[in-house]
Design an enzyme around this catalytic site. Sequence first.
Site, short mmCIF file in Angstrom:
data_model
loop_
_atom_site.label_atom_id
_atom_site.label_comp_id
_atom_site.label_asym_id
_atom_site.label_seq_id
_atom_site.Cartn_x
_atom_site.Cartn_y
_atom_site.Cartn_z
CE LYS A 1 -2.31 1.22 -0.23
NZ LYS A 1 -3.55 1.34 -1.00
N1 PPE Z 1 -7.51 5.54 -2.22
C1 PPE Z 1 -7.46 4.28 -1.77
C2 PPE Z 1 -8.45 3.84 -0.78
C3 PPE Z 1 -6.46 3.43 -2.24
O1 PPE Z 1 -6.38 2.19 -1.78
C4 PPE Z 1 -5.54 3.89 -3.22
C5 PPE Z 1 -4.49 2.99 -3.76
C6 PPE Z 1 -5.66 5.22 -3.67
C7 PPE Z 1 -6.65 6.02 -3.14
C8 PPE Z 1 -4.73 5.81 -4.66
O2 PPE Z 1 -3.45 5.96 -4.11
P1 PPE Z 1 -2.12 5.92 -4.99
O3 PPE Z 1 -1.91 4.52 -5.42
O4 PPE Z 1 -1.07 6.41 -4.07
O5 PPE Z 1 -2.35 6.82 -6.13
N2 PPE Z 1 -4.88 1.64 -3.88
C9 PPE Z 1 -3.90 0.60 -4.03
C10 PPE Z 1 -4.51 -0.75 -3.77
C11 PPE Z 1 -5.49 -1.22 -4.75
C12 PPE Z 1 -5.93 -2.61 -4.46
O6 PPE Z 1 -6.94 -2.99 -4.98
O7 PPE Z 1 -5.26 -3.34 -3.74
C13 PPE Z 1 -3.22 0.67 -5.37
O8 PPE Z 1 -3.70 1.32 -6.29
O9 PPE Z 1 -2.17 0.04 -5.50
#
Ligand code: PPE
Length: 308
Positions: free
Chosen positions: A160
Amino acid sequence: MPITPTKKIWMDGTLVDWEMATTHVLSHTLHYGTGAFEGVRAYKTPNGVAVFRLREHMDRLLRSCKILMIDVPFTLDQLCDAVVETVRVNELTEGCYIRPLVYLGYGEMGVNPLLAPTNVIIAAWPWGAYLGDDAAENGARMKISSWSRHHPNSMPTASKTVGGYVNSSLAKVEAVKAGYDEAIMLGPDGRISECTGENLFIVRDGLLISPPPSEAGALRGITQSSVVKIANDLGHQVSFEAMRRDDLYLADEAFLTGTAAEVVPIGSVDDRMVGSGKPGPITKEIQLTYFQAVRGLRPAYESWLTKV
Ligand code: PPE
């Protein structure tokens, strides 16, 4: 959604007042984007406030940093304790969002990040439905983005990385300006990857399908893995398979998953209704079970909760 300020932000081991949690404008990450973050949520449960899958999130933060060759001066246990402390001192309860960030600070200019100091902050504040209450209840309007997800040799999608989100921002702005709730991104090979901040699933003939994270260049979502467990426990099979945009158009149901977004039904993709256009039965069942699990109302998922 504007940020609601809380009292304290954890900065490199100490809790500082919200307004005092600032950094120098010449901080490395601000210029070059090398840094990593997490998004975590805490909820009110019958036994008090609990953080959902805390260890998995902080472990992923350290793994993101490993990819970027950032040495984090805190252990996994210290980071987990720091999150709990931040939620506790801010007296946060239902649905709060926690944002840990590892960034490179002030001291060295130039693209080489290895000499810049490493800073860690953890902030937390109350945050509602990321894509809005209407999308969460009735389904989100999705648009396939003209922006592709990163090629694996241009950006490590398992991390991330702060700078990686410029790609998400471009897609988000394009979708929102065109009147949609969220973008779906294709990988460089034209297959479905993920959304700007969420993974996605379709339901076809009773089977749940999600793009395989490594191949699709998608983040390995912690909500995605929670949903796989929940779906299996509810008796649904889940398969990780490459999919194309027409698989979305013809899906019986579809939904997206993410910490911030939680579980959100997909109502339409590129103006084609998914199924009836209303959240389908399997989506609703999984969404409900997820909401109960995060709030400690499902004993089977108790181990996912860290009490504050
Ligand atoms: N893909 C991406 C690109 C992503 O950023 C997230 C989380 C996910 C999938 C889902 O991952 P998980 O949270 O482990 O289920 N995105 C984070 C950031 C969002 C934001 O706008 O800032 C979040 O959901 O916290």
